[in-house]
Design a protein around this motif. Structure first.
Motif, PDB file in Angstrom:
ATOM      1  N   LEU A 221       0.832  -1.204   0.000  1.00 49.96           N
ATOM      2  CA  LEU A 221       0.000   0.000   0.000  1.00 49.96           C
ATOM      3  C   LEU A 221       0.867   1.255   0.000  1.00 49.96           C
ATOM      4  CD1 LEU A 221      -2.668   1.535   0.228  1.00 49.96           C
ATOM      5  CD2 LEU A 221      -2.599   1.119   2.704  1.00 49.96           C
ATOM      6  N   GLU A 222       1.892   1.271   0.852  1.00 51.74           N
ATOM      7  CA  GLU A 222       2.783   2.433   0.890  1.00 51.74           C
ATOM      8  C   GLU A 222       3.561   2.573  -0.412  1.00 51.74           C
ATOM      9  OE1 GLU A 222       2.813   4.795   3.538  1.00 51.74           O
ATOM     10  OE2 GLU A 222       0.988   3.585   3.675  1.00 51.74           O
ATOM     11  N   ALA A 223       3.913   1.456  -1.028  1.00 51.21           N
ATOM     12  CA  ALA A 223       4.608   1.514  -2.319  1.00 51.21           C
ATOM     13  C   ALA A 223       3.710   2.102  -3.396  1.00 51.21           C
ATOM     14  CB  ALA A 223       5.065   0.110  -2.724  1.00 51.21           C
ATOM     15  N   ILE A 224       2.441   1.730  -3.398  1.00 50.14           N
ATOM     16  CA  ILE A 224       1.498   2.298  -4.365  1.00 50.14           C
ATOM     17  C   ILE A 224       1.347   3.796  -4.135  1.00 50.14           C
ATOM     18  CG2 ILE A 224      -0.944   2.348  -5.014  1.00 50.14           C
ATOM     19  CD1 ILE A 224      -0.948  -0.728  -4.593  1.00 50.14           C
ATOM     20  N   ARG A 225       1.219   4.198  -2.886  1.00 48.91           N
ATOM     21  CA  ARG A 225       1.103   5.632  -2.584  1.00 48.91           C
ATOM     22  C   ARG A 225       2.356   6.387  -3.032  1.00 48.91           C
ATOM     23  NH1 ARG A 225      -1.474   4.479   3.330  1.00 48.91           N
ATOM     24  NH2 ARG A 225      -3.659   4.998   2.864  1.00 48.91           N
ATOM     25  N   TRP A 226       3.528   5.784  -2.757  1.00 47.59           N
ATOM     26  CA  TRP A 226       4.774   6.474  -3.090  1.00 47.59           C
ATOM     27  C   TRP A 226       4.981   6.541  -4.597  1.00 47.59           C
ATOM     28  CZ3 TRP A 226       9.523   4.440  -5.101  1.00 47.59           C
ATOM     29  CH2 TRP A 226      10.575   5.370  -5.095  1.00 47.59           C
ATOM     30  N   THR A 227       4.830   5.419  -5.293  1.00 51.08           N
ATOM     31  CA  THR A 227       5.037   5.446  -6.741  1.00 51.08           C
ATOM     32  C   THR A 227       3.979   6.298  -7.438  1.00 51.08           C
ATOM     33  OG1 THR A 227       3.811   3.364  -7.000  1.00 51.08           O
ATOM     34  CG2 THR A 227       6.213   3.217  -6.826  1.00 51.08           C
ATOM     35  N   GLY A 228       2.814   6.432  -6.797  1.00 47.93           N
ATOM     36  CA  GLY A 228       1.762   7.293  -7.339  1.00 47.93           C
ATOM     37  C   GLY A 228       1.885   8.737  -6.914  1.00 47.93           C
ATOM     38  N   HIS A 229       3.014   9.108  -6.298  1.00 49.90           N
ATOM     39  CA  HIS A 229       3.306  10.484  -5.873  1.00 49.90           C
ATOM     40  C   HIS A 229       2.279  11.008  -4.869  1.00 49.90           C
ATOM     41  CE1 HIS A 229       6.624  11.413  -8.727  1.00 49.90           C
ATOM     42  NE2 HIS A 229       6.029  10.483  -9.453  1.00 49.90           N
ATOM     43  N   ARG A 230       1.771  10.122  -4.012  1.00 53.94           N
ATOM     44  CA  ARG A 230       0.864  10.561  -2.947  1.00 53.94           C
ATOM     45  C   ARG A 230       1.592  10.697  -1.628  1.00 53.94           C
ATOM     46  NH1 ARG A 230      -1.350  10.337  -7.388  1.00 53.94           N
ATOM     47  NH2 ARG A 230      -3.631  10.294  -7.664  1.00 53.94           N
TER      48      ARG A 230
END
Length: 302
Positions: A221-230
């Protein structure tokens, strides 16, 4: 955020991506639950890379791959994906067998390896092997959920084509753990910047039990947020920290005392080269393996 989860198997089919008749795989169900419970993203599920067209990228924020084999992605589509990431409009999350993946065009394997940062080079640590996970950056938002020296059981890859200067390694194998130790470093999780875009990869995710683990789900989840610039997190390469981990791996596996001198990057590189010299890679010939280990042992004792 809009996530596209590709779990196509052109090679080996992992149980985490195997769809039962008329249903979804365990990893697809897990990502759906993560999307629902977090409210952070929506997810599109696919097991056909041909659905990932340049036009479709405009409606996506993050690609998640848990794939094997030479995916049916042509050169033009791959160029569009890389450009989309480099521009900062898209991000990439690779899970486990994403490192055992290539692209179906001439030079596609090399292009994909260069992009991801490494290529599957065997898994001495087979499913269920007890391991420990070293956390090289305990405060990093994409690794903080895994305390240093976490005991675990997973199938762990080692990698060819891995270049420490290009990635920031967050987790490695702890080579003080039994029963299988090797005197060279084995990265488990890393991140890298690609232009304005971001890439995350973790070796974890081979088993359904890992996908059910709250720590793994939190990390993805944190990887998705980070790669999605969130959210923000450091991505600059950390070769110095990796060199320390390389020396530590050798010292632990060889049961040596602490090194008597400062960390030498050339020595760390020599330790990394041991992976390719292992007798299992050379038809049982241990001569180069033994000679290199002896040279490193001597250097560490001087």
């Amino acid at each position: 955020m809009r996530v596209f989860y590709l779990s196509q198997s052109v090679g080996f089919v992992h149980e985490t991506v195997r769809r039962p008749a008329g249903g979804l795989s365990s990893s697809e169900l897990a990502l759906r639950e993560m999307a629902r419970d977090s409210g952070a993203f929506t997810v599109q599920l696919s097991q056909d890379a041909r659905e990932l067209t340049p036009t479709r990228l405009a409606d996506l924020d993050v690609l998640v791959f848990s794939t094997t084999g030479a995916l049916p992605i042509d050169r033009a589509t791959w160029a569009a994906i890389v450009a989309w990431i480099e521009s900062g409009r898209g991000g990439f999350v690779g899970i486990h067998s994403a490192a055992d993946t290539a692209l179906d065009f001439e030079g596609g394997e090399a292009a994909y390896t260069d992009f991801l940062g490494g290529r599957f080079d065997g898994h001495p640590w087979t499913q269920g092997t007890p391991i420990r996970l070293s956390n090289l950056e305990p405060s990093h938002p994409l690794a903080a959920m895994w305390p240093d020296r976490t005991p675990y059981a997973e199938e762990i890859y080692q990698y060819a084509g891995f270049v420490p200067d290009r990635v920031r390694v967050l987790q490695t194998l702890d080579m003080t753990a039994e029963p299988l130790r090797r005197p060279y470093p084995v990265p488990v999780t890393w991140v890298r910047q690609i232009g304005q875009g971001r890439l995350f990869y973790t070796n974890l995710g081979h088993t359904t039990s890992t996908w059910d683990d709250p720590r793994f789900r939190d990390q993805i989840l944190e990887a998705i947020r980070w790669t999605g610039h969130r959210k923000d997190a450091p991505a600059a390469p950390n070769p110095d920290i990796q060199d320390v981990a390389a020396i530590a791996a050798f010292v632990a596996a060889e049961e040596l005392g602490a090194p008597s001198s400062e960390i030498d990057p050339d020595l760390a590189d020599g330790i990394r080269r041991l992976q390719a010299l292992h007798p299992e890679k050379r038809d049982g010939d241990a001569s180069a393996w033994d000679a290199t280990r002896a040279r490193v042992r001597k250097a560490l004792s001087e």
